[in-house]
Scaffold this active site. Structure first.
Site, mmCIF file in Angstrom:
data_model
loop_
_atom_site.group_PDB
_atom_site.id
_atom_site.type_symbol
_atom_site.label_atom_id
_atom_site.label_comp_id
_atom_site.label_asym_id
_atom_site.label_seq_id
_atom_site.Cartn_x
_atom_site.Cartn_y
_atom_site.Cartn_z
ATOM 1 N N SER A 148 -12.690 -19.025 13.250
ATOM 2 C CA SER A 148 -11.341 -19.595 13.298
ATOM 3 C C SER A 148 -10.304 -18.496 13.463
ATOM 4 O O SER A 148 -10.591 -17.321 13.208
ATOM 5 C CB SER A 148 -11.081 -20.348 11.986
ATOM 6 O OG SER A 148 -9.696 -20.550 11.766
ATOM 7 N N TYR A 161 -9.921 -22.225 3.164
ATOM 8 C CA TYR A 161 -10.434 -22.247 4.539
ATOM 9 C C TYR A 161 -10.444 -20.842 5.120
ATOM 10 O O TYR A 161 -11.426 -20.415 5.731
ATOM 11 C CB TYR A 161 -9.543 -23.173 5.373
ATOM 12 C CG TYR A 161 -9.967 -23.399 6.782
ATOM 13 C CD1 TYR A 161 -9.391 -22.673 7.826
ATOM 14 C CD2 TYR A 161 -10.917 -24.361 7.100
ATOM 15 C CE1 TYR A 161 -9.761 -22.893 9.145
ATOM 16 C CE2 TYR A 161 -11.289 -24.591 8.426
ATOM 17 C CZ TYR A 161 -10.701 -23.851 9.431
ATOM 18 O OH TYR A 161 -11.070 -24.066 10.743
HETATM 19 P P1 NAP Z 1 -13.636 -32.247 12.832
HETATM 20 O O1 NAP Z 1 -13.089 -33.000 13.975
HETATM 21 O O2 NAP Z 1 -13.097 -32.487 11.454
HETATM 22 O O3 NAP Z 1 -15.228 -32.390 12.818
HETATM 23 C C1 NAP Z 1 -15.941 -31.734 11.804
HETATM 24 C C2 NAP Z 1 -17.334 -32.297 11.827
HETATM 25 O O4 NAP Z 1 -18.089 -31.721 10.753
HETATM 26 C C3 NAP Z 1 -17.338 -33.802 11.616
HETATM 27 O O5 NAP Z 1 -18.333 -34.425 12.385
HETATM 28 C C4 NAP Z 1 -17.667 -33.880 10.150
HETATM 29 O O6 NAP Z 1 -18.247 -35.087 9.759
HETATM 30 C C5 NAP Z 1 -18.691 -32.785 10.024
HETATM 31 N N1 NAP Z 1 -18.936 -32.434 8.623
HETATM 32 C C6 NAP Z 1 -18.037 -32.165 7.665
HETATM 33 N N2 NAP Z 1 -18.657 -31.905 6.511
HETATM 34 C C7 NAP Z 1 -20.001 -32.024 6.737
HETATM 35 C C8 NAP Z 1 -21.168 -31.889 5.941
HETATM 36 N N3 NAP Z 1 -21.096 -31.591 4.634
HETATM 37 N N4 NAP Z 1 -22.376 -32.086 6.510
HETATM 38 C C9 NAP Z 1 -22.466 -32.431 7.821
HETATM 39 N N5 NAP Z 1 -21.394 -32.583 8.645
HETATM 40 C C10 NAP Z 1 -20.176 -32.377 8.090
HETATM 41 O O7 NAP Z 1 -13.454 -30.704 13.097
HETATM 42 P P2 NAP Z 1 -13.332 -29.907 14.467
HETATM 43 O O8 NAP Z 1 -11.893 -29.682 14.758
HETATM 44 O O9 NAP Z 1 -14.239 -30.513 15.504
HETATM 45 O O10 NAP Z 1 -13.923 -28.509 13.971
HETATM 46 C C11 NAP Z 1 -15.296 -28.218 14.071
HETATM 47 C C12 NAP Z 1 -15.441 -26.801 13.569
HETATM 48 O O11 NAP Z 1 -14.502 -25.966 14.259
HETATM 49 C C13 NAP Z 1 -15.110 -26.654 12.087
HETATM 50 O O12 NAP Z 1 -15.954 -25.681 11.512
HETATM 51 C C14 NAP Z 1 -13.663 -26.130 12.100
HETATM 52 O O13 NAP Z 1 -13.360 -25.390 10.923
HETATM 53 C C15 NAP Z 1 -13.697 -25.263 13.309
HETATM 54 N N6 NAP Z 1 -12.405 -24.979 13.937
HETATM 55 C C16 NAP Z 1 -11.602 -25.999 14.341
HETATM 56 C C17 NAP Z 1 -10.410 -25.677 14.995
HETATM 57 C C18 NAP Z 1 -9.445 -26.723 15.480
HETATM 58 O O14 NAP Z 1 -8.301 -26.350 15.811
HETATM 59 N N7 NAP Z 1 -9.806 -27.994 15.542
HETATM 60 C C19 NAP Z 1 -10.076 -24.356 15.217
HETATM 61 C C20 NAP Z 1 -10.933 -23.362 14.745
HETATM 62 C C21 NAP Z 1 -12.106 -23.704 14.116
HETATM 63 P P3 NAP Z 1 -17.336 -36.087 8.899
HETATM 64 O O15 NAP Z 1 -16.622 -36.944 9.880
HETATM 65 O O16 NAP Z 1 -18.309 -36.850 8.055
HETATM 66 O O17 NAP Z 1 -16.382 -35.280 8.046
HETATM 67 C C1 GCO Z 2 -4.502 -25.034 10.153
HETATM 68 C C2 GCO Z 2 -5.489 -25.422 11.218
HETATM 69 C C3 GCO Z 2 -6.331 -24.226 11.616
HETATM 70 C C4 GCO Z 2 -7.316 -24.654 12.685
HETATM 71 C C5 GCO Z 2 -8.156 -23.523 13.127
HETATM 72 C C6 GCO Z 2 -7.362 -22.424 13.761
HETATM 73 O O1 GCO Z 2 -4.240 -25.865 9.259
HETATM 74 O O2 GCO Z 2 -3.995 -23.910 10.262
HETATM 75 O O3 GCO Z 2 -6.319 -26.484 10.763
HETATM 76 O O4 GCO Z 2 -6.995 -23.729 10.506
HETATM 77 O O5 GCO Z 2 -8.145 -25.639 12.211
HETATM 78 O O6 GCO Z 2 -9.010 -23.058 12.143
HETATM 79 O O7 GCO Z 2 -8.278 -21.522 14.347
#
Ligand code: NAP
Ligand code: GCO
Length: 267
Positions: A148, A161
């Site tokens: 992230s 986080y």
């Molecule tokens: P999301 O839409 O919230 O999806 C997260 C997924 O993880 C969902 O399918 C969720 O299922 C699943 N999950 C959560 N807890 C779990 C558990 N204990 N066991 C199995 N599955 C679980 O998040 P996303 O935005 O796609 O993010 C995916 C990854 O990218 C995460 O690690 C997040 O921190 C990272 N990330 C996201 C962003 C962003 O801007 N979106 C940026 C940087 C990094 P449920 O629906 O049951 O919760």
């Molecule tokens: C926040 C956002 C970020 C993104 C991502 C950025 O609240 O700042 O959720 O944490 O999820 O991780 O890279």
């Protein structure tokens, strides 16, 4: 076989993407499927797995879904064995499952802190540990941890986080260091701000129809002047899962539109 196909095809490979019913995980798994991989994914309940299966089917992808909470080590070990039986040895693991809790640290319950650390940091340890022995035996493997911006930067309300994602960057480097001799590469992807359910609260329109202040803030902090899409992550994820990255190890590839390089637009 042409050079690009040789470098980037995943034919014959088995990929496990955790938490991939939707969002970033779904996009990455879809890219791997289109490159020829067989896809396994998990989510915490059958309803979400079924939702994911329907989405994969709609995309023309024969993914196999498993009910597995990534924090439950017994379930993770059992799921890894089921995947191996159903699809074959796991070649590619993407530790994607993750949550966030946005709370000022001085107001955050220790239980909520622990939940974020458990899912975002301890679970990648647990799942990686479950797949490493087979990769070591076969002397091949790719582990990709979804890090992230918060692996590098802090901000208000995301203490747990950021601590987890900062730790995940170092876990990535440590797996790379400890298992590189088995021809296992462990790298991270550091998405910028991506439009998924996880960031939906940061993009909600205000009562007067104006953009969320954080939405405007992120666009001003991004040279690309936009939020990322899950599709923006597919090429980098394919690179880190393929032959093309066999000598890339311990690296976090930031896919952020330039946020980390940019001081931000003058107000
Ligand atoms: P999301 O839409 O919230 O999806 C997260 C997924 O993880 C969902 O399918 C969720 O299922 C699943 N999950 C959560 N807890 C779990 C558990 N204990 N066991 C199995 N599955 C679980 O998040 P996303 O935005 O796609 O993010 C995916 C990854 O990218 C995460 O690690 C997040 O921190 C990272 N990330 C996201 C962003 C962003 O801007 N979106 C940026 C940087 C990094 P449920 O629906 O049951 O919760
Ligand atoms: C926040 C956002 C970020 C993104 C991502 C950025 O609240 O700042 O959720 O944490 O999820 O991780 O890279």
């Amino acid at each position: 076989m042409d050079y690009l196909h040789e470098q980037f095809n995943l034919e014959g490979k088995v990929a496990w993407v955790t938490g991939a019913s939707y969002g970033i995980g779904f996009a990455i798994a879809s890219a791997y499927a289109r490159a020829g991989a067989r896809i396994a994914f998990n989510d915490i309940n059958q309803e979400l797995v079924d939702k994911g299966l329907a989405s994969y089917k709609e995309a023309g992808i024969n993914a196999v879904g498993y009910v597995c909470d990534v924090t439950d080590e017994a379930s993770v070990v059992e799921t890894a064995k089921k995947i191996e039986t159903d699809l074959g040895p796991i070649d590619i693991l993407v530790n994607n499952a993750g949550i966030i809790r946005r709370v000022p640290m001085h107001e955050m319950a220790a239980a909520d802190w622990r939940k974020v650390i458990d899912i975002d940091l301890t679970a990648p340890f647990i799942v990686s540990k479950a797949v490493l022995p087979s990769m070591m035996e076969r002397k091949t493997g790719k582990i990709i941890n979804i890090c992230s911006m918060m692996s590098e930067l802090g901000r208000e309300t995301v203490s747990a986080y950021a601590a987890a994602k900062g730790g995940l960057k170092m876990l990535t480097r440590n797996i790379a260091s400890e298992y590189g001799k088995y021809n296992i590469q462990c790298n991270g992807i550091g998405p910028g701000y991506i439009a998924t359910p996880q960031t939906a609260p940061l993009r909600e329109r205000q009562a007067d129809g104006s953009r969320h202040p954080f939405d405007s803030f992120i666009v001003a902090k991004t040279p690309a002047e936009r939020w990322g899409t899950t599709e923006d992550l597919q090429g980098p994820a394919l690179f880190l899962a393929s032959k093309a990255s066999d000598f890339v190890n311990g690296h976090v590839l930031y896919v952020d539109g330039g946020i980390l390089a940019y001081i931000g637009k003058q107000p």
